[in-house]
Motif scaffolding. Structure first.
Motif, PDB file in Angstrom:
ATOM      1  N   LEU A  51      -3.459  10.661   0.628  1.00 15.31           N
ATOM      2  CA  LEU A  51      -3.582   9.198   0.781  1.00 15.31           C
ATOM      3  C   LEU A  51      -2.801   8.626   1.961  1.00 15.31           C
ATOM      4  O   LEU A  51      -1.637   8.977   2.174  1.00 15.31           O
ATOM      5  CB  LEU A  51      -3.076   8.500  -0.490  1.00 15.31           C
ATOM      6  CG  LEU A  51      -4.004   8.402  -1.689  1.00 15.31           C
ATOM      7  CD1 LEU A  51      -3.271   7.688  -2.824  1.00 15.31           C
ATOM      8  CD2 LEU A  51      -5.298   7.674  -1.343  1.00 15.31           C
ATOM      9  N   LYS A  52      -3.461   7.729   2.686  1.00 14.91           N
ATOM     10  CA  LYS A  52      -2.797   6.955   3.742  1.00 14.91           C
ATOM     11  C   LYS A  52      -2.975   5.467   3.396  1.00 14.91           C
ATOM     12  O   LYS A  52      -3.936   5.126   2.692  1.00 14.91           O
ATOM     13  CB  LYS A  52      -3.463   7.242   5.092  1.00 14.91           C
ATOM     14  CG  LYS A  52      -3.249   8.665   5.556  1.00 14.91           C
ATOM     15  CD  LYS A  52      -3.907   8.904   6.900  1.00 14.91           C
ATOM     16  CE  LYS A  52      -3.610  10.316   7.390  1.00 14.91           C
ATOM     17  NZ  LYS A  52      -4.057  11.333   6.420  1.00 14.91           N
TER      18      LYS A  52
ATOM     19  N   ASP B 120      -6.338   3.991   3.284  1.00 16.93           N
ATOM     20  CA  ASP B 120      -7.289   4.398   2.234  1.00 16.93           C
ATOM     21  C   ASP B 120      -7.228   3.475   1.023  1.00 16.93           C
ATOM     22  O   ASP B 120      -8.141   3.476   0.185  1.00 16.93           O
ATOM     23  CB  ASP B 120      -6.956   5.818   1.748  1.00 16.93           C
ATOM     24  CG  ASP B 120      -7.211   6.863   2.811  1.00 16.93           C
ATOM     25  OD1 ASP B 120      -8.266   6.791   3.465  1.00 16.93           O
ATOM     26  OD2 ASP B 120      -6.352   7.748   2.980  1.00 16.93           O
TER      27      ASP B 120
ATOM     28  N   ARG C 267       0.831  -1.210   0.000  1.00 14.26           N
ATOM     29  CA  ARG C 267       0.000   0.000   0.000  1.00 14.26           C
ATOM     30  C   ARG C 267       0.865   1.260   0.000  1.00 14.26           C
ATOM     31  O   ARG C 267       0.525   2.249  -0.647  1.00 14.26           O
ATOM     32  CB  ARG C 267      -0.962  -0.021   1.196  1.00 14.26           C
ATOM     33  CG  ARG C 267      -1.990  -1.159   1.094  1.00 14.26           C
ATOM     34  CD  ARG C 267      -2.921  -1.183   2.271  1.00 14.26           C
ATOM     35  NE  ARG C 267      -2.221  -1.421   3.521  1.00 14.26           N
ATOM     36  CZ  ARG C 267      -2.800  -1.387   4.721  1.00 14.26           C
ATOM     37  NH1 ARG C 267      -4.089  -1.122   4.832  1.00 14.26           N
ATOM     38  NH2 ARG C 267      -2.095  -1.619   5.811  1.00 14.26           N
TER      39      ARG C 267
ATOM     40  N   VAL D  87      -7.563   0.366  -1.308  1.00 15.33           N
ATOM     41  CA  VAL D  87      -8.651  -0.622  -1.290  1.00 15.33           C
ATOM     42  C   VAL D  87      -8.168  -1.970  -1.841  1.00 15.33           C
ATOM     43  O   VAL D  87      -7.496  -2.012  -2.879  1.00 15.33           O
ATOM     44  CB  VAL D  87      -9.838  -0.122  -2.152  1.00 15.33           C
ATOM     45  CG1 VAL D  87     -11.033  -1.065  -2.042  1.00 15.33           C
ATOM     46  CG2 VAL D  87     -10.236   1.292  -1.749  1.00 15.33           C
TER      47      VAL D  87
ATOM     48  N   SER E 231     -11.411  -1.672   2.544  1.00 13.73           N
ATOM     49  CA  SER E 231     -10.258  -0.850   2.951  1.00 13.73           C
ATOM     50  C   SER E 231     -10.491  -0.464   4.400  1.00 13.73           C
ATOM     51  O   SER E 231     -11.644  -0.364   4.843  1.00 13.73           O
ATOM     52  CB  SER E 231     -10.132   0.401   2.082  1.00 13.73           C
ATOM     53  OG  SER E 231     -10.936   1.437   2.565  1.00 13.73           O
TER      54      SER E 231
ATOM     55  N   VAL F 139     -10.127  10.604  -3.516  1.00 16.75           N
ATOM     56  CA  VAL F 139      -9.179  11.081  -2.504  1.00 16.75           C
ATOM     57  C   VAL F 139      -7.945  11.604  -3.238  1.00 16.75           C
ATOM     58  O   VAL F 139      -7.411  10.912  -4.098  1.00 16.75           O
ATOM     59  CB  VAL F 139      -8.744   9.941  -1.543  1.00 16.75           C
ATOM     60  CG1 VAL F 139      -7.816  10.482  -0.440  1.00 16.75           C
ATOM     61  CG2 VAL F 139      -9.953   9.247  -0.929  1.00 16.75           C
TER      62      VAL F 139
ATOM     63  N   ARG G  32     -13.035   3.090   2.114  1.00 11.73           N
ATOM     64  CA  ARG G  32     -13.028   3.777   0.811  1.00 11.73           C
ATOM     65  C   ARG G  32     -13.580   2.884  -0.294  1.00 11.73           C
ATOM     66  O   ARG G  32     -13.571   1.658  -0.178  1.00 11.73           O
ATOM     67  CB  ARG G  32     -11.604   4.178   0.428  1.00 11.73           C
ATOM     68  CG  ARG G  32     -10.921   5.118   1.387  1.00 11.73           C
ATOM     69  CD  ARG G  32     -11.562   6.471   1.399  1.00 11.73           C
ATOM     70  NE  ARG G  32     -10.783   7.385   2.231  1.00 11.73           N
ATOM     71  CZ  ARG G  32     -11.203   8.592   2.558  1.00 11.73           C
ATOM     72  NH1 ARG G  32     -12.380   9.035   2.128  1.00 11.73           N
ATOM     73  NH2 ARG G  32     -10.458   9.372   3.309  1.00 11.73           N
TER      74      ARG G  32
ATOM     75  N   THR H  15      -5.746   2.384  -5.702  1.00 12.94           N
ATOM     76  CA  THR H  15      -6.046   3.703  -5.135  1.00 12.94           C
ATOM     77  C   THR H  15      -7.569   3.896  -5.088  1.00 12.94           C
ATOM     78  O   THR H  15      -8.289   3.408  -5.955  1.00 12.94           O
ATOM     79  CB  THR H  15      -5.398   4.815  -5.987  1.00 12.94           C
ATOM     80  OG1 THR H  15      -5.627   4.527  -7.379  1.00 12.94           O
ATOM     81  CG2 THR H  15      -3.910   4.902  -5.729  1.00 12.94           C
ATOM     82  N   PRO H  16      -8.056   4.602  -4.061  1.00 12.81           N
ATOM     83  CA  PRO H  16      -9.504   4.804  -3.925  1.00 12.81           C
ATOM     84  C   PRO H  16     -10.007   5.918  -4.843  1.00 12.81           C
ATOM     85  O   PRO H  16      -9.210   6.694  -5.371  1.00 12.81           O
ATOM     86  CB  PRO H  16      -9.646   5.226  -2.463  1.00 12.81           C
ATOM     87  CG  PRO H  16      -8.366   5.927  -2.152  1.00 12.81           C
ATOM     88  CD  PRO H  16      -7.296   5.245  -2.979  1.00 12.81           C
TER      89      PRO H  16
ATOM     90  N   ASN I  16     -10.253   2.298   5.861  1.00 12.38           N
ATOM     91  CA  ASN I  16     -11.009   3.549   6.001  1.00 12.38           C
ATOM     92  C   ASN I  16     -12.346   3.528   5.274  1.00 12.38           C
ATOM     93  O   ASN I  16     -12.976   4.578   5.106  1.00 12.38           O
ATOM     94  CB  ASN I  16     -10.160   4.729   5.511  1.00 12.38           C
ATOM     95  CG  ASN I  16      -9.121   5.125   6.534  1.00 12.38           C
ATOM     96  OD1 ASN I  16      -9.139   4.638   7.663  1.00 12.38           O
ATOM     97  ND2 ASN I  16      -8.209   6.002   6.151  1.00 12.38           N
TER      98      ASN I  16
END
Ligand SMILES: [Zn+2]
Length: 218
Positions: free
Chosen positions: A52-53, A56, A5, A58, A70, A47, A74, A43-44, A72
């Motif tokens: 991005l963290k 986040d 990630r 997915v 995910s 955002v 997302r 990537t979500p 968070n």
């Protein structure tokens, strides 16, 4: 080993920094196995890359892209269907970068493949970088168009849309997306100069052979 990630975030930030993706366009994914489930991290949607963290990013199941999670909560990128199809059809694909980079997208908007005007076109694995016929973003039709056009190649343009690049990891997929943009930029100038010569089949076969031996050294 670095968390996949975090690798995805590093790649997305580089894409953004280099101007390959305006606003939130484009996406990055990496093939992965989580708790025995085959899938990919992506990537979500919605955002910004700068925010991005890892939580986040997915995880999407390869057996059914409607199943994802995910930390968070997302939602995956709107192009996760295209990523899923590439991972299903191309076993060698470990990472995917999709951009709307300016020059490559401009050629894609003219339905123009990038021919062998320069030997580095072979970086995508063939004698040209083709352009996949248009289909609506986020659809199965786009995924199928991209797969059919890619064949054994590692990159293609997507008509009226952008670029798809595949790699062994996020950085190599990004390097290829960057190369496609650079080639598209040079080719646009070549076209403007009115010169249309391209390397022939045997010249490109030589380049492809050399790339095999030297691991795509320039
Ligand atoms: Zn897109």
């Amino acid at each position: 080993m670095k968390d996949l990630r975090s690798e995805i975030i590093d790649c997305a930030l580089a894409m953004s920094r280099e101007g390959l993706c305006v606003n939130k366009s484009g996406n990055v994914s990496m093939r992965a196995q989580v708790n025995g489930i085959e899938g990919f991290w992506i990537t979500p949607t919605g955002v910004s890359y700068e925010a991005l963290k890892p939580a986040d990013i997915v995880f999407v199941h390869l057996t059914d892209e409607a199943r994802f999670e995910s930390e968070n909560g997302r939602l995956p990128s709107s192009e996760s269907l295209m990523h899923a199809e590439v991972y299903r059809q191309k076993q060698d694909a470990r990472a995917i970068v999709h951009t709307h980079s300016t020059y490559a997208t401009a050629l894609a908007c003219c339905d123009m493949p990038i021919p062998a005007f320069h030997y580095m076109v072979a970086a995508a694995g063939g004698t040209q970088i083709p352009c996949a016929p248009y289909a609506l973003f986020g659809t199965k039709a786009l995924a199928e168009s991209a797969i059919k056009t890619l064949g054994n190649l590692k990159a293609c343009l997507l008509s009226h849309h952008g670029v798809l690049a595949i790699g062994n990891d996020a950085q190599s997929a990004l390097a290829l997306a960057r190369e496609v943009e650079s080639l598209a930029k040079t080719y646009s100038v070549v076209r403007a100069l009115g010169c249309g010569t391209v390397l022939n089949e045997s010249q490109m076969a030589e380049v492809l052979e050399r790339f095999k031996t030297y691991g795509q050294q320039k």
